[in-house]
Design a protein around this motif. Structure first.
Motif, PDB file in Angstrom:
ATOM      1  N   PRO A  57     112.710 -28.782  36.826  1.00 48.47           N
ATOM      2  CA  PRO A  57     112.438 -30.192  36.773  1.00 48.47           C
ATOM      3  C   PRO A  57     111.595 -30.801  37.820  1.00 48.47           C
ATOM      4  O   PRO A  57     111.072 -31.940  37.682  1.00 48.47           O
ATOM      5  CB  PRO A  57     113.818 -30.684  36.840  1.00 48.47           C
TER       6      PRO A  57
ATOM      7  N   THR B  97     108.325 -30.388  36.077  1.00 52.42           N
ATOM      8  CA  THR B  97     108.043 -31.038  34.944  1.00 52.42           C
ATOM      9  C   THR B  97     108.313 -32.427  35.154  1.00 52.42           C
ATOM     10  O   THR B  97     107.866 -33.427  34.355  1.00 52.42           O
ATOM     11  CB  THR B  97     108.951 -30.563  34.031  1.00 52.42           C
TER      12      THR B  97
ATOM     13  N   GLU C  99     111.385 -33.757  34.855  1.00 54.40           N
ATOM     14  CA  GLU C  99     112.450 -34.224  34.222  1.00 54.40           C
ATOM     15  C   GLU C  99     113.589 -34.550  35.096  1.00 54.40           C
ATOM     16  O   GLU C  99     113.479 -34.056  36.369  1.00 54.40           O
ATOM     17  CB  GLU C  99     112.910 -33.007  33.258  1.00 54.40           C
TER      18      GLU C  99
ATOM     19  N   TYR D 106     118.909 -25.273  38.588  1.00 55.51           N
ATOM     20  CA  TYR D 106     118.121 -24.800  37.669  1.00 55.51           C
ATOM     21  C   TYR D 106     118.561 -23.297  37.460  1.00 55.51           C
ATOM     22  O   TYR D 106     118.738 -22.541  38.162  1.00 55.51           O
ATOM     23  CB  TYR D 106     116.645 -25.141  37.951  1.00 55.51           C
TER      24      TYR D 106
END
Length: 171
Positions: free
Chosen positions: A127, A130, A132, A138
């Protein structure tokens, strides 16, 4: 790295590493260790050398890198880094979440155990990269094992022909 990551590599890695004796001393039994099993009642069989011990063993002073931050571990360095001045409270909250994602991301990249360390492909899906929302540590999906690709190429060695066909081109 031990200071920054907050711990030393597991005994099973130190046992197999080629430079362990340069930076660690063995203080316990390492004979019965298998796949991450810790010896001697949960304590490591290895202890990092002090600067003095390193100097006595290697006959030279250790190279100590410049310290850029007053904090010593990764979490403290990232979380205590100053925010931009006059940042609104909601942006500070957002920035705090991004910093938590950064810590998680960096931990995956610098994992001591190469078998657990993320590949570039796995890291690219984090994330932090990305964008997100980051909600928990993760866990990258396992990678597909890489299989060598064999190619059969016919090369035209004709003196005037060059290597057009091998390159996938036509003359």
């Amino acid at each position: 790295m031990i200071e920054i990551l907050g711990g030393q590599p597991p005994d099973y890695l130190l046992k197999e590493a080629k430079n362990t004796s340069k930076f660690f001393k063995c203080i316990g039994s390492i004979h019965n260790m298998e796949n991450g099993e810790i010896s001697s009642g949960g304590r490591s069989a290895y202890h990092a050398l002090t600067e003095e011990e390193y100097e006595a063993r290697e006959l030279k002073k250790p190279l100590i890198g410049k310290e850029y931050f007053s904090h010593k571990n990764l979490e403290a360095i990232v979380t205590n880094y100053p925010y931009r001045k006059n940042l609104p409270k909601e942006d500070i909250i957002k920035e705090s979440q991004i910093r938590l994602a950064l810590i998680d991301f960096l931990r995956g990249l610098v994992e001591f155990d190469p078998a657990k360390r993320w590949s570039p492909l796995q890291a690219s899906k984090h994330p932090f990269v990305t964008g997100e929302p980051f909600t928990c540590p993760y866990r990258p999906p396992p990678e597909t094992p890489r299989l060598p690709v064999a190619q059969n190429l016919k090369v035209d060695h004709h003196p005037g022909g060059g290597h057009w066909f091998a390159a996938g081109l036509s003359p």
